[in-house]
Every structure is written in C-alpha cells, then in structure tokens.
Design a protein around this motif. Structure first.
Motif, PDB file in Angstrom:
ATOM      1  N   GLU A  94      62.575  14.012  47.357  1.00  0.00           N
ATOM      2  CA  GLU A  94      63.261  13.447  48.588  1.00  0.00           C
ATOM      3  C   GLU A  94      64.912  12.775  48.138  1.00  0.00           C
ATOM      4  O   GLU A  94      65.772  13.034  49.102  1.00  0.00           O
ATOM      5  CB  GLU A  94      62.734  12.097  49.067  1.00  0.00           C
ATOM      6  N   ASP A  95      65.029  12.484  46.941  1.00  0.00           N
ATOM      7  CA  ASP A  95      66.199  11.824  46.662  1.00  0.00           C
ATOM      8  C   ASP A  95      67.426  12.746  46.113  1.00  0.00           C
ATOM      9  O   ASP A  95      68.378  12.447  46.098  1.00  0.00           O
ATOM     10  CB  ASP A  95      66.091  10.883  45.622  1.00  0.00           C
ATOM     11  N   THR A  97      69.399  16.628  46.755  1.00  0.00           N
ATOM     12  CA  THR A  97      69.951  17.481  47.751  1.00  0.00           C
ATOM     13  C   THR A  97      69.014  18.747  47.558  1.00  0.00           C
ATOM     14  O   THR A  97      68.366  18.983  47.050  1.00  0.00           O
ATOM     15  CB  THR A  97      71.258  17.867  47.360  1.00  0.00           C
ATOM     16  N   GLU A 140      72.505  22.761  55.477  1.00  0.00           N
ATOM     17  CA  GLU A 140      71.857  21.437  54.822  1.00  0.00           C
ATOM     18  C   GLU A 140      72.109  21.305  53.351  1.00  0.00           C
ATOM     19  O   GLU A 140      71.282  20.534  52.777  1.00  0.00           O
ATOM     20  CB  GLU A 140      70.348  21.394  55.413  1.00  0.00           C
ATOM     21  N   ARG A 143      72.593  18.107  51.831  1.00  0.00           N
ATOM     22  CA  ARG A 143      71.693  16.893  52.260  1.00  0.00           C
ATOM     23  C   ARG A 143      70.810  16.570  51.364  1.00  0.00           C
ATOM     24  O   ARG A 143      70.174  17.475  50.668  1.00  0.00           O
ATOM     25  CB  ARG A 143      71.320  17.045  53.858  1.00  0.00           C
ATOM     26  N   LYS A 144      70.463  15.239  51.291  1.00  0.00           N
ATOM     27  CA  LYS A 144      69.086  15.003  50.550  1.00  0.00           C
ATOM     28  C   LYS A 144      67.905  15.550  51.420  1.00  0.00           C
ATOM     29  O   LYS A 144      67.757  15.293  52.379  1.00  0.00           O
ATOM     30  CB  LYS A 144      68.953  13.360  50.470  1.00  0.00           C
ATOM     31  N   GLU A 147      66.178  13.603  54.148  1.00  0.00           N
ATOM     32  CA  GLU A 147      66.730  13.435  55.358  1.00  0.00           C
ATOM     33  C   GLU A 147      66.279  14.770  56.217  1.00  0.00           C
ATOM     34  O   GLU A 147      66.648  14.612  57.548  1.00  0.00           O
ATOM     35  CB  GLU A 147      68.320  13.626  55.292  1.00  0.00           C
ATOM     36  N   SER A 149      64.307  17.459  58.446  1.00  0.00           N
ATOM     37  CA  SER A 149      63.031  17.263  59.447  1.00  0.00           C
ATOM     38  C   SER A 149      61.672  17.911  58.564  1.00  0.00           C
ATOM     39  O   SER A 149      61.813  18.435  57.661  1.00  0.00           O
ATOM     40  CB  SER A 149      63.252  18.021  60.498  1.00  0.00           C
ATOM     41  N   LYS A 153      61.598  20.585  55.671  1.00  0.00           N
ATOM     42  CA  LYS A 153      61.045  20.237  54.332  1.00  0.00           C
ATOM     43  C   LYS A 153      60.221  21.419  53.861  1.00  0.00           C
ATOM     44  O   LYS A 153      60.020  21.803  52.739  1.00  0.00           O
ATOM     45  CB  LYS A 153      60.560  18.845  54.519  1.00  0.00           C
TER      46      LYS A 153
END
Ligand SMILES: Nc1ncnc2c1ncn2[C@@H]1O[C@H](COP(=O)(O)OP(=O)(O)OP(=O)(O)O)[C@@H](O)[C@H]1O
Ligand SMILES: [Mg+2]
Length: 246
Positions: A94-95, A97, A140, A143-144, A147, A149, A153
C-alpha cells in the motif's frame, strides 16, 4: 491446442466428506476457462490442489510438455513452474507506488537469463510501464497503491502476477465487490492475458462469465457436471436444477 494441465481422477476428502470426487479436467496452453457451480462444489479446493496447498487422496495432476506431476512439487516449486494464483484480498504494498509494486514483482523473477542480463534494471523499467498499461493503470502509475480503488488494487495484483509470466493464471471470484465498469475492465484484462497463457476463472457472476466468452466447466459435488459454451451449460437441466434454478 496442446494440453498444459491435466487433472485426472482426483479426489480429496475432509473429515470423510468428499470435496473433490474423481475430478478430471484439462486445459490447453493459451485457453480461457470459466468454472462455475454452487457454493461448496469444490471450485476453490480445485485451485488449492493445483497450487499444492491441498494434497489429493487420489489421482494425477500433470503439467507441461514434459508431463511432470505437480503432486510431487512444493507450493513454491509449482509457482516457479508457472502457476500463478490471484487471491481475493489483494496483497499489494500500500505504501509503494503502482510502478514500484510492479517493479518488485518483476524482481522476484529468478530465471537464469535475467540474472545474466547486461542491464536488467533498464529493461524492468520498461516492462513495469508495459504492465501498467496492460492493466489500465498508466495514469495511476505514480500513485500509492493504498490510494487506489478496490477494483484498481485488484488489477494491480493481476499485473503483479503477470509480471511473473505465469503459464497458468488461476483467479477466484474476481468480480466480487466491483462496480459494473470495474468488472468489465477486469474481463478485458483477463481476456488479453489469456491470449498468451491459460487463465482459469471461478465466478458466480454470469454476466462476467458471458463476457469471458469461453468454454465453461460446471462443478457440482466435486465433479464435472457439464462442460461447453455458456449457452450449452445453462440450457442443461441438471445445471439448472443444482445451480441456476435455485
Ligand atoms: N480445508 C478444509 N477443511 C475442511 N473442509 C473443507 C476445506 N476446504 C474446503 N472444505 C469443504 O469442501 C467443500 C468444497 O469447498 P470449496 O471452498 O472448494 O467450494 P467452492 O466451490 O469454492 O464454493 P464457493 O462458491 O462458496 O466459494 C465445502 O463443503 C467446504 O466446506
Ligand atoms: Mg470458493
């Protein structure tokens, strides 16, 4: 089409209950296959057997052109042999990108030729971008993952599995919790992936299965109840009785 995986006469019991009962199943090298059937039919157990998580009491599971037995291999060896499995809960970092998640998935590649590459890193950067595009996450990419949806994921996790270049990808109920648009995009990713590898999808969502546009195997009480096109199996009275008509 040559056979990639052949399951024959497989049975497994849990405390005397036969979850898989003399099951035989084959899948070709670059084939999409949907597996449907009522709750408890043995769909997830079938995937557990292929990946080595559950050992059958009887039967054979034969893999690849050298016809090796997966039953003699550990879960890690089966994964290295080219069987990838997507679990329902995404296991992305999750942390990190999107890009770094994909890059890390590529780095797990232990094939000798990659170790010998002159500039593996440079190649991996391009490959990670390519994967992001395949799963529709190019926008995306920085992005991490935390973040994203739920659907995004799930796609990232599919991308991380594709990074390992599996020859067989097993996906259990990918549509669960997704919006219609997310489900449609998931179908596109899987259909594309199945052009170069075998993909087996377990799903209860019949619209999802229809969009996969592939051969369907219906499981019931641990055995194949019917097999063929979705129209063929949904017209089968036994399938209506045990599954669709409920
Ligand atoms: N490890 C286990 N120990 C005991 N029983 C199990 C185990 N795994 C599965 N079972 C049983 O085996 C049967 C088949 O389960 P399985 O999870 O494969 O069904 P499924 O077709 O995936 O169902 P669903 O559509 O609900 O996901 C069920 O009755 C289940 O309770
Ligand atoms: Mg299941």
């Amino acid at each position: 089409m040559t056979t990639l995986l052949e399951v024959s006469g497989v049975s497994v019991s849990f405390d005397g209950f036969k979850a898989i009962n003399n099951l035989s199943f084959q899948i070709g090298n670059a084939e999409m296959r949907a597996i449907i059937g009522p709750n408890g039919a043995g769909k997830t157990t079938f995937m557990d057997i292929i990946t080595g998580k559950t050992r059958p009491d009887q039967g054979r599971v034969i893999w690849g052109e050298k016809s090796v037995s997966l039953l003699k291999m550990s879960e890690a060896q089966i994964a290295r042999a080219g069987v990838g499995r997507k679990f329902q809960r995404p296991t992305v970092f999750e942390d990190q990108t999107v890009f770094d998640n994909l890059l890390m998935a590529l780095k797990n590649d232990r094939s000798p030729w990659r170790v010998l590459m002159f500039k593996p890193k440079f190649r991996d950067l391009g490959k990670a971008e390519e994967l992001a595009s395949e799963i529709g996450l190019s926008d995306e990419i920085h992005r991490k993952a935390g973040e994203l949806s739920h659907g995004q994921k799930q796609w990232l996790e599919i991308g991380m599995l594709l990074a390992q270049e599996p020859r067989l990808l097993l996906v259990d109920e990918p549509a669960a919790g997704m919006t219609l648009a997310e489900r449609e995009h998931t179908t596109d990713i899987l259909v594309e992936a199945a052009k170069t590898r075998a993909v087996v999808v377990v799903e209860h969502d019949m619209e999802f299965v229809r969009r996969l546009n592939c051969k369907v195997t219906v499981l019931h009480e641990g055995s194949v109840l019917a097999e063929g096109s979705l129209d063929h199996v949904t017209a089968n009275q036994d399938v209506i009785d045990v599954y669709l008509g409920r």
